[in-house]
Design a protein around this motif. Sequence first.
Motif, PDB file in Angstrom:
ATOM      1  N   ARG A  19       0.965  -1.303  -0.004  1.00 28.91           N
ATOM      2  CA  ARG A  19       0.052   0.143   0.057  1.00 28.91           C
ATOM      3  C   ARG A  19       0.606   1.261  -0.079  1.00 28.91           C
ATOM      4  NH1 ARG A  19      -3.412  -3.370   2.840  1.00 28.91           N
ATOM      5  NH2 ARG A  19      -2.748  -2.836   4.869  1.00 28.91           N
ATOM      6  N   LEU A  20       1.817   1.321   0.739  1.00 22.25           N
ATOM      7  CA  LEU A  20       2.837   2.398   0.854  1.00 22.25           C
ATOM      8  C   LEU A  20       3.359   2.578  -0.603  1.00 22.25           C
ATOM      9  CD1 LEU A  20       4.053   4.871   2.277  1.00 22.25           C
ATOM     10  CD2 LEU A  20       6.017   3.181   3.218  1.00 22.25           C
ATOM     11  N   THR A  21       3.855   1.721  -1.133  1.00 20.65           N
ATOM     12  CA  THR A  21       4.390   1.514  -2.526  1.00 20.65           C
ATOM     13  C   THR A  21       3.282   2.114  -3.759  1.00 20.65           C
ATOM     14  OG1 THR A  21       5.735  -0.210  -2.062  1.00 20.65           O
ATOM     15  CG2 THR A  21       5.523   0.290  -4.520  1.00 20.65           C
ATOM     16  N   GLU A  30      -2.143   9.914 -11.724  1.00 21.69           N
ATOM     17  CA  GLU A  30      -3.402   8.791 -11.487  1.00 21.69           C
ATOM     18  C   GLU A  30      -2.680   7.461 -12.263  1.00 21.69           C
ATOM     19  OE1 GLU A  30      -6.564   9.611 -14.844  1.00 21.69           O
ATOM     20  OE2 GLU A  30      -6.993   9.907 -12.966  1.00 21.69           O
ATOM     21  N   TRP A  31      -3.101   6.397 -11.573  1.00 19.67           N
ATOM     22  CA  TRP A  31      -2.723   5.056 -11.911  1.00 19.67           C
ATOM     23  C   TRP A  31      -4.057   4.198 -12.403  1.00 19.67           C
ATOM     24  CZ3 TRP A  31       2.343   2.362 -12.681  1.00 19.67           C
ATOM     25  CH2 TRP A  31       3.292   3.348 -12.649  1.00 19.67           C
ATOM     26  N   CYS A  32      -4.139   3.496 -13.354  1.00 16.21           N
ATOM     27  CA  CYS A  32      -5.024   2.576 -13.617  1.00 16.21           C
ATOM     28  C   CYS A  32      -4.641   1.086 -13.002  1.00 16.21           C
ATOM     29  CB  CYS A  32      -5.064   2.170 -15.241  1.00 16.21           C
ATOM     30  SG  CYS A  32      -6.336   1.105 -15.674  1.00 16.21           S
ATOM     31  N   VAL A  33      -5.762   0.171 -12.761  1.00 14.81           N
ATOM     32  CA  VAL A  33      -5.623  -0.975 -11.969  1.00 14.81           C
ATOM     33  C   VAL A  33      -4.410  -1.939 -12.831  1.00 14.81           C
ATOM     34  CG1 VAL A  33      -6.786  -3.058 -11.346  1.00 14.81           C
ATOM     35  CG2 VAL A  33      -7.592  -0.954 -10.610  1.00 14.81           C
ATOM     36  N   CYS A  34      -4.652  -1.765 -14.144  1.00 13.07           N
ATOM     37  CA  CYS A  34      -3.976  -2.816 -15.007  1.00 13.07           C
ATOM     38  C   CYS A  34      -2.397  -2.237 -15.110  1.00 13.07           C
ATOM     39  CB  CYS A  34      -4.477  -2.618 -16.629  1.00 13.07           C
ATOM     40  SG  CYS A  34      -4.064  -0.946 -17.248  1.00 13.07           S
ATOM     41  N   GLU A  35      -2.194  -1.105 -14.710  1.00 11.64           N
ATOM     42  CA  GLU A  35      -0.674  -0.446 -14.544  1.00 11.64           C
ATOM     43  C   GLU A  35      -0.197  -0.860 -13.288  1.00 11.64           C
ATOM     44  OE1 GLU A  35      -0.382   3.432 -16.937  1.00 11.64           O
ATOM     45  OE2 GLU A  35      -1.803   3.710 -15.338  1.00 11.64           O
ATOM     46  N   LEU A  36      -0.899  -0.898 -12.158  1.00 12.51           N
ATOM     47  CA  LEU A  36      -0.403  -1.214 -10.960  1.00 12.51           C
ATOM     48  C   LEU A  36      -0.159  -2.758 -10.924  1.00 12.51           C
ATOM     49  CD1 LEU A  36      -2.803   0.705  -8.603  1.00 12.51           C
ATOM     50  CD2 LEU A  36      -0.320   1.116  -8.845  1.00 12.51           C
ATOM     51  N   ASP A  38       0.754  -4.451 -13.388  1.00 11.35           N
ATOM     52  CA  ASP A  38       1.960  -4.902 -14.455  1.00 11.35           C
ATOM     53  C   ASP A  38       3.143  -4.419 -13.220  1.00 11.35           C
ATOM     54  OD1 ASP A  38       3.400  -5.282 -16.722  1.00 11.35           O
ATOM     55  OD2 ASP A  38       3.631  -3.194 -17.108  1.00 11.35           O
ATOM     56  N   VAL A  39       3.264  -3.330 -12.952  1.00 17.52           N
ATOM     57  CA  VAL A  39       4.258  -2.997 -12.039  1.00 17.52           C
ATOM     58  C   VAL A  39       4.729  -3.741 -10.869  1.00 17.52           C
ATOM     59  CG1 VAL A  39       5.243  -0.797 -10.927  1.00 17.52           C
ATOM     60  CG2 VAL A  39       4.281  -0.397 -13.160  1.00 17.52           C
ATOM     61  N   SER A  96      12.328   2.629 -10.033  1.00 13.93           N
ATOM     62  CA  SER A  96      13.908   2.177 -10.148  1.00 13.93           C
ATOM     63  C   SER A  96      14.015   1.352  -8.765  1.00 13.93           C
ATOM     64  CB  SER A  96      14.482   3.534  -9.695  1.00 13.93           C
ATOM     65  OG  SER A  96      15.912   3.140  -9.847  1.00 13.93           O
ATOM     66  N   LEU A  97      13.310   1.436  -7.638  1.00 17.88           N
ATOM     67  CA  LEU A  97      13.540   0.487  -6.649  1.00 17.88           C
ATOM     68  C   LEU A  97      12.853  -0.704  -6.859  1.00 17.88           C
ATOM     69  CD1 LEU A  97      12.902   3.084  -3.654  1.00 17.88           C
ATOM     70  CD2 LEU A  97      14.756   1.813  -4.090  1.00 17.88           C
ATOM     71  N   LEU A  98      11.877  -0.740  -7.763  1.00 22.53           N
ATOM     72  CA  LEU A  98      11.201  -2.087  -8.208  1.00 22.53           C
ATOM     73  C   LEU A  98      11.711  -2.630  -9.539  1.00 22.53           C
ATOM     74  CD1 LEU A  98       7.503  -0.820  -7.722  1.00 22.53           C
ATOM     75  CD2 LEU A  98       8.633  -2.590  -6.260  1.00 22.53           C
ATOM     76  N   ASN A  99      13.058  -1.907 -10.006  1.00 27.49           N
ATOM     77  CA  ASN A  99      13.662  -2.568 -11.277  1.00 27.49           C
ATOM     78  C   ASN A  99      12.688  -2.648 -12.340  1.00 27.49           C
ATOM     79  OD1 ASN A  99      16.246  -2.480 -10.245  1.00 27.49           O
ATOM     80  ND2 ASN A  99      15.891  -4.470  -9.233  1.00 27.49           N
ATOM     81  N   LYS A 100      11.638  -1.470 -12.314  1.00 22.49           N
ATOM     82  CA  LYS A 100      10.556  -1.679 -13.505  1.00 22.49           C
ATOM     83  C   LYS A 100      10.350  -0.282 -14.438  1.00 22.49           C
ATOM     84  CE  LYS A 100       8.048  -5.358 -12.071  1.00 22.49           C
ATOM     85  NZ  LYS A 100       7.600  -6.233 -12.771  1.00 22.49           N
ATOM     86  N   LYS A 101       9.956  -0.343 -15.429  1.00 25.94           N
ATOM     87  CA  LYS A 101      10.070   1.042 -16.260  1.00 25.94           C
ATOM     88  C   LYS A 101       8.569   1.428 -16.440  1.00 25.94           C
ATOM     89  CE  LYS A 101      13.452  -0.233 -19.274  1.00 25.94           C
ATOM     90  NZ  LYS A 101      13.793  -0.749 -20.758  1.00 25.94           N
ATOM     91  N   GLU A 102       8.434   2.736 -16.604  1.00 25.52           N
ATOM     92  CA  GLU A 102       6.936   3.178 -16.684  1.00 25.52           C
ATOM     93  C   GLU A 102       6.200   2.219 -17.615  1.00 25.52           C
ATOM     94  OE1 GLU A 102       4.317   6.407 -15.804  1.00 25.52           O
ATOM     95  OE2 GLU A 102       6.296   6.289 -15.159  1.00 25.52           O
ATOM     96  N   PRO A 103       4.865   1.852 -17.132  1.00 29.83           N
ATOM     97  CA  PRO A 103       4.268   0.739 -17.933  1.00 29.83           C
ATOM     98  C   PRO A 103       3.681   1.706 -19.293  1.00 29.83           C
ATOM     99  CG  PRO A 103       2.833   1.492 -16.034  1.00 29.83           C
ATOM    100  CD  PRO A 103       4.212   2.242 -15.880  1.00 29.83           C
ATOM    101  N   GLY A 104       3.529   0.729 -20.424  1.00 29.42           N
ATOM    102  CA  GLY A 104       2.924   1.335 -21.336  1.00 29.42           C
ATOM    103  C   GLY A 104       1.254   1.300 -21.330  1.00 29.42           C
ATOM    104  N   GLN A 105       0.793   1.767 -22.364  1.00 25.92           N
ATOM    105  CA  GLN A 105      -0.657   1.844 -22.417  1.00 25.92           C
ATOM    106  C   GLN A 105      -1.145   0.461 -22.336  1.00 25.92           C
ATOM    107  OE1 GLN A 105      -2.726   4.451 -21.909  1.00 25.92           O
ATOM    108  NE2 GLN A 105      -0.820   5.811 -21.876  1.00 25.92           N
TER     109      GLN A 105
END
Length: 108
Positions: A19-21, A30-36, A38-39, A96-105
């Motif tokens: 939840r903190l992340t 804002e973030w879409c559920v699908c982006e969360l 993915d990340v 960066s901490l998660l070793n992830k990139k900004e999600p695509g659409q």
Amino acid sequence: MDEIAEAAEKLKLLGDKTRLTILCLLKDREWCVCELVDVLSISQPGISQHMRKLKSHGIVNESRRGQWVYYSLRIQDKPYIQAVLDYMPGTAGTLSLLNKKEPGQCCN
């Protein structure tokens, strides 16, 4: 005492790493559920459970667009949460901490 109890209850939610992340990611946009999903590499039902708790305590806003649900921060009246998030990384730092990139659409 009511203000202290209310703040303690809301801050308790931030004790969960996921939840903190999520809140750190929501600092910048804002973030879409699908982006969360993915990340964070968590199932959609898992993300929805976390978001349900945050929404029920008035920490996030939810908006529907078609079949997708988007979330944004709602902490203007919760300066104690803002103070915690001021010490946390924003979207880029969290990714960066998660070793992830900004999600695509993913939800169009």
